[in-house]
Write an enzyme that holds these catalytic residues in place. Structure first.
Site, PDB file in Angstrom:
ATOM      1  CG  PHE A 102     -69.680  10.056 -78.179  1.00 55.58           C
ATOM      2  CD1 PHE A 102     -69.558  10.913 -77.092  1.00 55.58           C
ATOM      3  CD2 PHE A 102     -68.588   9.284 -78.536  1.00 55.58           C
ATOM      4  CE1 PHE A 102     -68.366  10.998 -76.379  1.00 55.58           C
ATOM      5  CE2 PHE A 102     -67.389   9.362 -77.835  1.00 55.58           C
ATOM      6  CZ  PHE A 102     -67.277  10.218 -76.758  1.00 55.58           C
ATOM      7  CD1 TRP A 134     -59.093  20.741 -76.231  1.00 50.89           C
ATOM      8  CD2 TRP A 134     -59.086  22.806 -75.366  1.00 50.89           C
ATOM      9  NE1 TRP A 134     -57.976  20.857 -75.462  1.00 50.89           N
ATOM     10  CE2 TRP A 134     -57.939  22.127 -74.913  1.00 50.89           C
ATOM     11  CE3 TRP A 134     -59.289  24.116 -74.964  1.00 50.89           C
ATOM     12  CZ2 TRP A 134     -57.002  22.711 -74.064  1.00 50.89           C
ATOM     13  CZ3 TRP A 134     -58.368  24.701 -74.119  1.00 50.89           C
ATOM     14  CH2 TRP A 134     -57.241  23.999 -73.683  1.00 50.89           C
ATOM     15  CB  CYS A 145     -60.730  16.650 -81.045  1.00 48.88           C
ATOM     16  SG  CYS A 145     -59.121  15.881 -81.247  1.00 48.88           S
ATOM     17  CG  HIS A 189     -58.152  16.566 -67.529  1.00 52.29           C
ATOM     18  ND1 HIS A 189     -58.941  16.931 -66.458  1.00 52.29           N
ATOM     19  CD2 HIS A 189     -58.522  17.363 -68.566  1.00 52.29           C
ATOM     20  CE1 HIS A 189     -59.759  17.905 -66.830  1.00 52.29           C
ATOM     21  NE2 HIS A 189     -59.521  18.186 -68.103  1.00 52.29           N
TER      22      HIS A 189
END
Length: 162
Positions: free
Chosen positions: A120, A29, A87, A95
């Protein structure tokens, strides 16, 4: 902020960088951003001496899948840790907050479960422009930063084991 030359010249103190194995899990994504993160992360690791064959790449559909993929990699491959790249760009709703928090908590859980570094590197920005600025633009390169953080955690773990 440290420059890439300063970081690359850093003398990491692990027993043997050629033996370090890392998984890089990348969300598809926002692929234009995450591919930049992946490439810079990979190149940084190679430049400091990791063997190409010791870098396992896995692509997943979105940032939520980074958690399971990280856990699976650690369980199935003999790796020293994972760098999770994603990302999440703010949309019209909240959301992004739910996804970001869930991914963050999930990756922390994986790290603690296995006592291995799980880095992370999920950009959480308000716009694509901000993401680009963090993937090699004016605000640095979080792909390189995540590779550096991974190596520092390996160094710490190695030093605590001696």
């Amino acid at each position: 902020m440290m420059s890439i030359n300063t970081i690359l010249s850093h003398d990491f103190k692990f027993s043997d960088s050629k033996k370090i194995k890392v998984g890089i899990v990348t969300s598809f994504w926002n692929n234009d951003i995450t591919s930049m993160l992946k490439n810079s992360c990979h190149n940084y690791l190679i430049n400091v001496g990791l063997k190409k064959s010791n870098i396992v790449h896995v692509d997943v559909p979105g940032s939520m899948e980074l958690v399971l993929a990280s856990d699976l990699l650690i369980n199935k491959k003999k790796i020293d840790g994972v760098i999770a790249l994603g990302c999440i760009i703010k949309g019209e709703t909240n959301h992004d907050r739910y996804i970001s928090q869930s991914v963050c908590n999930g990756l922390v859980d994986v790290s603690l479960k296995h006592s291995l570094p799980v880095i992370f590197c999920v950009l959480t920005t308000d716009s694509k422009k901000q993401a680009l600025e963090r993937a090699g633009g004016k605000n640095g390169n979080k792909g390189e930063d995540s590779a550096y953080s991974f190596l520092k955690m390996i160094e710490l773990k190695d030093n605590l084991n001696t």
